[in-house]
Enzyme design. Structure first.
Site, PDB file in Angstrom:
ATOM      1  N   ILE A 119       0.910  -1.160   0.000  1.00 40.00           N
ATOM      2  CA  ILE A 119       0.000   0.000   0.000  1.00 40.00           C
ATOM      3  C   ILE A 119       0.940   1.197   0.000  1.00 40.00           C
ATOM      4  CG2 ILE A 119      -1.738   1.290   1.278  1.00 40.00           C
ATOM      5  CD1 ILE A 119      -2.707  -1.374   2.431  1.00 40.00           C
ATOM      6  N   PRO A 120       1.074   1.861  -1.142  1.00 36.77           N
ATOM      7  CA  PRO A 120       2.204   2.778  -1.384  1.00 36.77           C
ATOM      8  C   PRO A 120       2.159   4.114  -0.651  1.00 36.77           C
ATOM      9  CG  PRO A 120       0.686   2.834  -3.220  1.00 36.77           C
ATOM     10  CD  PRO A 120       0.164   1.784  -2.282  1.00 36.77           C
ATOM     11  N   CYS A 121       2.313   4.076   0.667  1.00 37.17           N
ATOM     12  CA  CYS A 121       2.335   5.312   1.445  1.00 37.17           C
ATOM     13  C   CYS A 121       3.586   6.138   1.147  1.00 37.17           C
ATOM     14  CB  CYS A 121       2.202   5.016   2.933  1.00 37.17           C
ATOM     15  SG  CYS A 121       3.420   3.883   3.590  1.00 37.17           S
ATOM     16  N   HIS A 122       4.596   5.509   0.521  1.00 37.38           N
ATOM     17  CA  HIS A 122       5.798   6.271   0.151  1.00 37.38           C
ATOM     18  C   HIS A 122       5.486   7.297  -0.941  1.00 37.38           C
ATOM     19  CE1 HIS A 122       5.713   2.823  -2.640  1.00 37.38           C
ATOM     20  NE2 HIS A 122       6.311   3.633  -3.507  1.00 37.38           N
ATOM     21  N   ARG A 123       4.341   7.162  -1.598  1.00 36.49           N
ATOM     22  CA  ARG A 123       3.944   8.088  -2.666  1.00 36.49           C
ATOM     23  C   ARG A 123       3.235   9.320  -2.127  1.00 36.49           C
ATOM     24  NH1 ARG A 123       1.563   3.249  -6.392  1.00 36.49           N
ATOM     25  NH2 ARG A 123       3.561   2.232  -6.791  1.00 36.49           N
TER      26      ARG A 123
END
Length: 152
Positions: A119-123
């Site tokens: 779940i791309p929270c780095h984005r």
């Protein structure tokens, strides 16, 4: 069940059930039940992470077993919609879930994301373009964003 996965971008600890992946952690516990032989599911998580880290995979296709508040689930669902190689601000996410002044709350839900990278929270970045925080550290966050930019 659990396992430790070794990738080109570090080691990750995962927990999963028959329903799917429930945790991907940067912190490796000193004791892991399945540190040796991997299950078919753990091998699939490993394969998909390896493909992502080499730029061959843009989207994960894994069963997920998420647990969180209804608000956290709403935020994580929205994070999953951020396209590979793109970024949004905390404020952008808050507007998308109809909570216009909820950037701080979005940050809190981001911080509780049990499946970073998947779940791309780095984005998610700050409105001024700065990285903000990341459980894996800002160096890894930048590496993930750079990897995606390179492979769009």
């Amino acid at each position: 069940m659990d396992a430790i996965l070794k990738t080109k971008m570090g080691k990750y600890y995962i927990q999963f059930s028959d329903n799917g992946l429930s945790l991907l952690s940067f912190d490796i516990p000193s004791k892991c039940i399945n540190d040796g032989e991997k299950t078919i599911f753990a091998k699939d998580v490993q394969k998909q992470l390896d493909e992502y880290f080499t730029g061959k995979r843009k989207k994960f296709e894994l069963l997920l077993d998420l647990k969180g508040t209804s608000f956290q689930m709403k935020v994580w669902k929205e994070l999953s919609k951020i396209s590979y190689g793109k970024t949004l601000s905390y404020g952008d996410i808050s507007k998308k879930i109809n909570l216009p002044k909820g950037a701080r709350a979005i940050g809190g839900a981001n911080n509780k994301n049990p499946l970073p990278i998947i779940i791309p929270c780095h984005r998610v970045i700050q409105s001024d373009g700065k990285l903000g925080g990341y459980a894996g550290g800002l160096v890894l966050k930048q590496q993930l964003l750079d990897l995606e930019q390179k492979n769009i």
